[in-house]
Design an enzyme around this catalytic site. Structure first.
Site, mmCIF file in Angstrom:
data_model
loop_
_atom_site.group_PDB
_atom_site.id
_atom_site.type_symbol
_atom_site.label_atom_id
_atom_site.label_comp_id
_atom_site.label_asym_id
_atom_site.label_seq_id
_atom_site.Cartn_x
_atom_site.Cartn_y
_atom_site.Cartn_z
ATOM 1 C CE1 TYR A 175 -4.663 -2.217 4.687
ATOM 2 C CE2 TYR A 175 -3.437 0.159 5.127
ATOM 3 C CZ TYR A 175 -3.934 -0.805 4.606
ATOM 4 O OH TYR A 175 -4.254 -1.175 2.948
ATOM 5 C CB SER A 229 -1.611 0.181 1.317
ATOM 6 O OG SER A 229 -1.149 1.267 1.496
#
Ligand code: NDP
Length: 267
Positions: free
Chosen positions: A163, A150
């Site tokens: 995350y 990501s």
């Protein structure tokens, strides 16, 4: 015959975690469309069966699958062994399964932290280890490991500490393993999407709407305003880079973390 030609000769075998929804589904569709034999995994047995049947019916390569939870080492080993039993050694691994998770860091439970790290980071290690061993990739002279990280693996995301930490870990793992395996013909890369319209993206907007006390539409507009392109990336656009990385033209690309994010990250 080169390693890639030998693999192509018997039909590339691609294993994709989280291949039933969003980005993983788009990857499965694309690689099957290129004629690969695709083995998908996710926790929902119904979703795996339905997706495999639907993609196989669309033509291209054969798609099969099995349930797997990437947080379980035994399940991961069994899943990869099943893929080999169905199709043969694993040429391409797409580590896509992942979950969102975060909140005000001082209020986070250790359970949330562990669950995000165990799925997003440890899951990538478990699957990679199994693909190299049970999947036989370490004995091949050509292979691809593609980790869906990501842009949050390169910069901090507010209210997303676990995350961000997990995805930074995936990027670090990718770079180290890419360098380690470079002499073997196996490339290892991370694909770093920004905001992609998937079921996860909807959950994430809901969480921010609650945290900020605004509507999900307002969250969407705030996020879109941060993206130079002005819109979310599509799953197919992410899959396009994954597909390119599986090509022989990409033989020289390894240990990289490549963004597909409409300009959100330019680093
Ligand atoms: P979705 O939530 O839409 O789909 C996730 C997929 O992973 C599903 O197939 C799900 O199936 C599976 N999955 C989740 N947990 C597990 C598990 N423990 N074991 C096995 N399979 C699992 O996610 P996206 O398509 O949005 O995201 C895919 C990847 O891309 C993730 O790694 C995510 O972090 C990353 N990403 C997504 C972005 C976005 O904006 N959407 C942006 C940047 C990165 P099931 O629930 O049945 O297990």
């Amino acid at each position: 015959m080169s390693g890639s030609e030998a693999a192509a000769d018997r039909g590339h075998v691609a294993v994709i975690t989280g291949g039933t929804k969003g980005i993983g589904l788009a990857c499965a569709q694309l690689l099957a469309g290129q004629g690969m034999q695709v083995f998908i995994g996710a926790r929902s047995a119904d979703d795996v069966q339905d997706t495999a049947a639907k993609l196989t019916a669309e033509g291209g390569g054969v798609v099969r699958g099995a349930t797997v939870d990437v947080t379980s080492t035994d399940a991961v080993r069994e899943f990869v062994s099943r893929a080999v039993h169905e199709f043969g050694p694993v040429d391409v691994l797409v580590n896509n399964a992942g979950i969102s998770g975060g909140g005000v860091t001082a209020d986070l439970t250790e359970q949330t932290w562990d669950s995000v790290l165990d799925t997003n980071l440890n899951g990538v290690f478990r699957m990679t280890h199994a693909a190299l061993n049970e999947g036989g990739m370490r004995h091949l002279s050509w292979g691809r490991i593609i980790n869906i990280a990501s842009t949050a693996g390169k910069q901090g995301v507010v209210l997303g500490a676990p995350y961000s930490a997990s995805k930074h870990g995936v990027v670090g793992f990718t770079k180290a393993l890419g360098n380690e395996l470079a002499p073997t013909g196996i490339t290892v890369n991370a694909v770093c999407p920004g905001y992609v319209e998937t079921p996860m993206a909807q959950t994430v907007r809901g969480n921010y709407a609650r945290a900020w006390g605004i509507s999900e539409d307002e969250v969407l507009r705030k996020f879109e305003a941060k993206i130079p392109l002005g819109r979310y990336t599509t799953p197919d656009e992410v899959a396009g880079l994954v597909g390119y990385l599986t090509s022989t033209t990409a033989d020289a690309i390894t240990a990289q973390a490549l963004n597909v994010c409409g300009g959100l990250g330019n680093f």
